[in-house]
Design a protein around this motif. Structure first.
Motif: not given
Lengths: 110, 922
Positions: A28, A50, A66, A73, B23-24, B26-28, B30-31, B33-35, B37-38, B63
């Motif tokens: 982000v 991505f 990571w 988070r 892995d992917l 989780e990464e996506v 998390s991304y 989720a951050t968006l 949250e904003r 994505v």
């Protein structure tokens, strides 16, 4: 917000490499930084970011790890590798040449 | 460095797929989720925030898809996915899968089996070092009008071989190879029981020329080329060593009795070497010097092939340049020594060139006899494959209407047309890969069966049928080609689905049906072509079998008797012996007649001929066939005696009173006539009807005298009906019969209803009772011998006929499928018509008329192609023209029968449609 401009794949790679040159960032934050520095000209959504990140990682120019953010988070943090730095230098030189050439064409009189 | 990193990524993506995807994910997550949250921080509630993010940036799923598309190994991933999907969809429609895969497997299997034989016989180089440097010598065969002879002559005489060797010098090394023959031998000596082995004579340096090493003991060298009958040694093949001697390492020094020679085994050739004739496995090699002594000095006796190896730097043209003058001089000399040879034949001898050609694949009669038929059968196999492909294609097209909904959904989800086509092609490839594996297994089982069809007891055909890389590649290529052929068009069709039209239930039926029909038309054309071909070959075989042999060939046992006796060497005594043998065998119960002829004569391929000069007539253009016959020969064979009488004892005695009148030359024909005594009258002969017609017309030939080579006189004492000499294809040829005299190899022709084994034993008992160490060289029947000359035709009729039927079946299935589909599609229409009172027959016609034009078109195309193809294979047919009404009518009849059967069921369905049910299906 300002109208976004379409970014070519190659230029996005260059942007990401440059952004990560100074310090490692997570996903982000990379997008934020690019938007910030270009004053909103380039807004990179996850659909473009991505694939670019993973492609760069597969080529070995950046690597992801990571880690935990301040918010607690888990997020993947990307940093530049040595070969990435070399690639960045190469891309920058290339870009300057393109710029010079474009300028010459566009400002040519008559 | 980038590629090293890429490589690691590829491996990781493929092997740790779970990890990487998790892995992917989780990464996506998390991304996003951050968006979210904003957005929440800006004041939106959770749900609103989520929707806003999704609207702006798309879904996490999308994505992830984009990442997966650009990852290393993406292609492999999607292919793998496609294959799994294909397998699943095949499982879901088992009927279709079974039909498609089975018919394809049959076609692929048939093609692979034939190809493996073609490969072993015609394409694969000999298992020796540098086979490209091998060459073979040949010349043109002397052609005689009316006789059925091969185009090339591969046999040479020993004196000529020696001259060639001298002339070739260091440009090439020439080896002598006689054709392997199934012979009677005894191990270890005369007292042992007879067994059979394929034996061949070779020059001493033959093994060296071929670079074949021994696996045990030694092989022949030039030392074995010195003294006639001075090298009683044998080298056996690895295969024979294992089979007969169980790989016993003590085999060296053991003995084999071959005729009068007791050979010592000195070596075993290396594994995999079977000689130079594909189609034959030689078991025992014997030095050429051990052959008949007369053959080693007779320049008119050709008994072996010459194969050679080019020295480094030499070319075939250079070798030929050295040898051709020698050959030409030799032929001139031969003609000079036999001035009585007819002029056209002399011309051929003088003018025929020495030919040299590459022999990397060896040289065998099998290649000459069966080369073209095998390629034709392979072509038939290709036809079947095309039919099977067209079949599957039309089935796929029919199914695509079922899958159009699925395709439409995928398109609306964003799949590109290329992606869809790729997936559909993967399905086709998967199906054909499965069929390919099945076909491979089928071919393994079928190829030996096919080879067995081609071989017979007297001439066993054996191949090193290794299903090796080349055959495997062929199988794979055929499978892939099949998938391409039947998969491309349906894939193109299906991927053209328009989502909107699907939603509204509109169907793009018409175009699909048109294509389906086109495929069926193709099938019809090919099937008809195959049927015409199959019928032609079957008719040819039938015509050959129906040729009037002029005598009764059934129930005649043929036994070859070898009288290489120790104590009887003089001809008069041999004659007495043969007379006695004939008399004794005749007298036994169960025997209706016995006669003596020469071994290897009737229908066994060899022939003798003589000059015929009738006083007052012009010199003839060719020599005539001659044949030895004993007293009562014609009665035994049931050949009609038209005039005069059979031979009697006294006819033979003409030869032996008085001293020899003059020295005779060594022309082969003269061998059998011996010395002429001008004090005696002309020798008696019996001629056949064709001879009389040619030389005497309507005159009565009895008592007439004609002259032969060197002035010998012959008097005609009898006339018999026409009978074929060596081949049923030839038609009646003039034949001169003379009295058989004692030679070492005779054949007993025995008319009896007993089985061959009993007859052999009977004859053995008689010869034992008579003493003199006679050997029976196995027995066969005349029917078998005649059948052997028909092997090629049997191959074409048998395999060709079977394949043709197979093709017809496949086409019928295709026709059935399409008709069925057509009926299903038009249920409503048919229901309405039925409700309106249409009769069943008109409904049936309605369905059939649809395809009637199609079938007619296909037939026309098939007919056209068959005319072209039949003219290509005309030389293989007998009694069947390129455009033969009988064949065409039969083919059409068979075809219509199949069409009726194929169309019967759907037509029946159409007639039985209940209007109520059909209309309710709306």
């Amino acid at each position: 917000m300002a109208k976004t401009v379409e970014i070519l794949q190659g230029t996005l790679d260059l942007l990401i490499l440059r952004t990560l040159e100074l310090r490692p960032l997570h996903g982000v934050a990379i997008a934020d930084r690019i938007e910030q520095v270009t004053k909103g000209t380039f807004v990179v959504g996850p659909g473009s970011l991505f694939p670019a990140l993973h492609r760069l990682a597969e080529k070995g120019w950046i690597e992801g790890q990571w880690g935990e953010q301040e918010t607690g988070r888990r997020a993947k943090c990307y940093s530049m590798t040595r070969s990435g730095r070399m690639q960045l230098a190469k891309e920058q030189r290339n870009w300057e040449r393109i710029l010079t050439a474009m300028n010459q064409v566009l400002t040519q009189e008559g | 460095m980038a590629w090293a990193s890429r490589w690691t990524s590829l491996c990781r993506n493929l092997l740790r797929r779970e990890r990487v995807n998790a892995d992917l994910d989780e990464e996506v997550a998390s991304y996003f989720a951050t968006l979210v949250e904003r957005r929440q921080a800006q004041g939106l509630p959770v749900e609103e925030a989520r929707r806003a993010v999704r609207l702006e940036f798309g879904s996490g799923q999308q994505v992830k898809e984009t990442v997966r598309d650009v990852r290393m190994g993406a292609t492999f991933d999607t292919t793998f996915q496609d294959v799994r999907y294909a397998l699943r969809s095949l499982r879901k429609s088992p009927a279709f899968a079974l039909t498609a895969i089975l018919s394809l497997a049959l076609a692929i299997g048939a093609n692979t089996a034939i190809y493996s034989i073609v490969d072993a016989a015609l394409l694969r180089p000999l298992p020796v070092a540098e086979p490209d440097r091998l060459f073979a010598l040949s010349t043109l065969q002397i052609q005689i009008p009316g006789q059925d002879r091969p185009a090339q002559d591969y046999s040479f005489s020993y004196p000529l071989y020696q001259q060639f060797r001298a002339a070739a010098g260091d440009s090439a090394r020439l080896g002598l190879f006689s054709n392997g023959n199934l012979t009677d031998i005894q191990i270890p000596n005369r007292g042992a029981p007879m067994e059979k082995a394929v034996c061949g004579f070779i020059s001493g340096d033959a093994f060296d020329i071929l670079h074949v090493q021994p696996v045990l003991g030694r092989v022949f060298t030039t030392a074995e080329d010195r003294v006639p009958w001075g090298h009683p040694y044998a080298v056996i093949s690895y295969d024979y060593w294992q089979r007969r001697f169980q790989g016993d390492r003590g085999v060296l020094g053991r003995h084999i009795q071959y005729g009068r020679h007791n050979l010592t085994i000195v070596g075993v050739a290396r594994k995999g070497f079977f000689g130079v004739e594909p189609g034959k496995f030689v078991d025992i090699w014997i030095p050429a010097m051990m052959y008949s002594k007369a053959a080693l000095t007779d320049s008119g006796w050709g008994w072996f092939r010459i194969l050679g190896r080019l020295s480094t730097g030499a070319t075939r043209a250079a070798v030929r340049a050295r040898l051709a003058p020698v050959f030409d001089a030799y032929e001139q000399e031969l003609v000079r020594r036999f001035p009585m040879t007819p002029e056209p034949m002399q011309k051929q001898y003088r003018e025929r060139p020495l030919l040299i050609h590459a022999a990397a694949t060896g040289a065998s009669n099998f290649q000459v006899d069966f080369g073209r038929p095998l390629w034709i059968v392979l072509g038939v196999g290709a036809g079947i494959l095309l039919i099977a492909c067209a079949n599957i294609a039309s089935l796929l097209l029919a199914r695509s209407s079922v899958r159009s909904a699925e395709m439409a959904m995928r398109i609306s989800l964003g799949a590109s047309r290329a992606r869809l086509i790729r997936q559909l092609l993967t399905e086709s490839l998967t199906a054909s890969a499965i069929a390919g594996v099945l076909g491979w297994a089928l071919a393994q089982a079928a190829a030996p069966v096919l080879v067995a069809m081609l071989s017979d007891r007297a001439n066993p055909v054996r191949f090193a049928l290794s299903m090796d890389t080349r055959v495997l590649l062929f199988c794979a290529a055929v499978s892939a080609a099949a998938a391409a052929i039947f998969g491309v068009l349906p894939a193109w069709q299906a991927s053209a689905a328009k989502p909107l039209r699907e939603l509204h239930g509109l169907r793009t039926e018409a175009r699909k049906l048109r294509l389906g029909r086109a495929f069926v038309g193709v099938q019809v054309a090919f099937a008809f072509l195959l049927i015409v071909g199959g019928a032609s070959f079957l008719f040819s075989l039938r015509n050959l079998l129906a040729v009037d042999t002029g005598f009764n060939p059934h129930n005649v046992v043929v036994i070859n008797v070898s009288t290489q006796l120790n104590d009887i060497t003089q001809k008069p005594e041999l004659n007495v012996f043969l007379d006695e043998l004939q008399r004794r065998v005749e007298g036994r119960p169960g025997i209706q007649g016995a006669a003596v002829g020469h071994a290897g004569g009737l229908f066994e391929g060899s022939h003798t001929s003589m000059e015929v000069i009738v006083p007052g007539r012009p010199r003839p253009d060719r020599q005539e066939y001659t044949m030895p016959a004993s007293p009562r020969y014609f009665a035994t064979m049931q050949l009609r005696l038209l005039a005069g009488r059979e031979f009697e004892q006294r006819d033979r005695d003409y030869q032996y009173s008085g001293p020899p009148a003059r020295i005779v030359n060594d022309a082969p024909a003269e061998k059998y006539f011996g010395n002429e005594d001008p004090a005696m009258g002309p020798r008696p002969v019996i001629v056949n009807q064709a001879f009389v017609q040619k030389y005497y017309g309507d005159e009565n030939p009895l008592g007439k005298v004609f002259v032969t080579t060197n002035g010998g006189r012959r008097e005609i004492i009898g006339v018999v009906g026409n009978a074929p000499y060596g081949s049923l294809r030839e038609g009646p040829q003039p034949i001169v019969y003379f009295v058989v005299r004692g030679t070492n190899f005779v054949a007993l022709y025995i008319r009896t209803k007993m089985d061959t084994g009993s007859v052999v034993r009977l004859v053995e008992r008689e010869t034992e009772a008579m003493g003199h160490n006679t050997r029976i060289r196995g027995g066969t029947t005349l029917d078998t011998l005649i059948g052997n000359t028909l092997l090629r035709e049997k191959l074409l009729a048998g395999i060709g006929g079977t394949f043709a039927l197979l093709g017809l079946m496949l086409a019928a299935i295709g026709l059935f499928g399409l008709l069925n589909y057509s009926v299903t599609r038009r249920r409503k229409e048919i229901g309405i018509r039925a409700a309106l009172g249409a009769r069943a027959s008109s409904l049936v016609l309605l369905v059939l008329r649809d395809l009637a034009w199609l079938i007619a078109g296909g037939l026309a195309a098939g007919l056209g192609c068959s005319l072209v193809l039949m003219s290509v294979v005309r030389s293989l047919l007998f009694g069947v023209g390129a455009v033969d009404p009988a064949v065409l009518i039969t083919a059409a009849a068979v075809f219509f029968a199949a069409t009726l059967i194929a169309g019967g069921l759907p037509a029946g369905r159409a007639a039985a449609i209940d209007p109520m049910v059909a209309l309710r299906e709306e």
